[in-house]
Enzyme design. Structure first.
Site, PDB file in Angstrom:
ATOM      1  CB  SER A  46      -0.925   0.011   1.225  1.00  0.00           C
ATOM      2  OG  SER A  46      -0.193  -0.250   2.413  1.00  0.00           O
ATOM      3  CD  GLU A 183      -8.116  -5.305   1.679  1.00  0.00           C
ATOM      4  OE1 GLU A 183      -8.257  -4.121   1.293  1.00  0.00           O
ATOM      5  OE2 GLU A 183      -7.046  -5.932   1.553  1.00  0.00           O
TER       6      GLU A 183
END
Length: 277
Positions: A46, A183
């Site tokens: 990320s 997730e």
């Protein structure tokens, strides 16, 4: 706090103590995350969006991951450091996966590695684990394959897709993964998987019943403004504070207020100094 180990996380699952995990990509962030007592730090791909300004996680390279893992490992001696395997670093073969996981450990200094995918990567997970490297799995919404998933969408919303996610979780557990990130799935699916697997689950947008929770540091403290996922709680707004500080600095410099007397050095004899003019 003693160094967090795989055994400690397993014990936390078994005793019902929740696991905390955030991202970090540099020394100062890792220092404060570790000081706060967060058990796990993910040096995630990320960083592509939060640090490098890219549009997705796909372009991140092994060299970039290693570069960011190193200072985090230095800054956080107690937390478990998880090195994220970037897109393309494990997809080709088990041999490629072992080679690159080894690089993250040796050159980066992380304690364990994480990779995305379920049944389709179980053979890679097994090879990495057999090579002596602990693996954290990642199922549900997998950002590296976002184009295949059709965008940032909740996964496991049908019985069939929920069943497939459970199969993924069990396959990764069987392959030797010591924990799972889940997730962006319905809370009920996060709960089901957590109850069915023996290893710890860490949710991000997966509801309240996972064994732990993870958030991206920049999201939770207000340092990333492009978008805010539904599952993110913003615990601080550092972006606004930083902006105010910078604006005040600019204002004081323009007005001649900074540096004031307390921020300058003096000491040269004025009579001697006159000889230089």
């Amino acid at each position: 706090m003693a160094k967090v180990t795989i055994q400690k996380l397993q014990n936390m699952k078994e005793t019902g103590e929740k696991i905390t995990m955030t991202t970090a990509y540099d020394y100062p962030t890792a220092y404060f995350v570790d000081k706060a007592g967060i058990e796990v730090i993910l040096v995630g791909d990320s960083l592509a969006m939060t640090v490098l300004g890219l549009d997705s996680t796909v372009p991140v390279t092994m060299e970039q991951m290693i570069h960011h893992i190193r200072p985090v490992a230095k800054g956080a001696p107690n937390a478990m450091i998880v090195g994220d395997m970037p897109f393309g670093s494990y997809n080709q073969s088990p041999e490629q996966a072992v080679y690159n996981a080894t690089r993250l450990m040796k050159e980066g200094g992380c304690d364990v590695v994480k990779l995305e995918g379920g049944k389709e990567v179980a053979d890679k997970v097994k090879s990495i684990v057999d090579g002596g490297i602990p693996v954290m799995g990642h199922i549900g919404l997998t950002p590296q394959t976002i184009s295949k998933l059709g965008g940032f969408k909740v996964q496991g919303k049908t019985v069939d897709s929920a069943k497939s996610l459970l199969e993924d979780a069990l396959a990764l557990q069987e392959a030797g993964a010591f924990s799972l990130v889940i997730e962006c799935v319905p809370e009920e699916v996060g709960k089901l998987i957590t109850e069915k697997v023996k290893i710890p689950t860490i949710g991000i947008g997966a509801g309240r019943y996972c064994d732990g929770q993870v958030l991206v540091f920049h999201d939770m403290v207000g340092l990333f403004e492009k978008f805010l996922p539904k599952f993110v709680k913003r615990y601080a707004n550092l972006g606004e504070e930083i902006l105010k500080a910078l604006q005040e600095f600019k204002k004081e410099v323009k007005e001649g207020k900074f540096p004031s007397d307390e921020f300058v050095f003096k000491g040269v004899d004025e009579e001697e100094l006159k000889r230089l003019y």
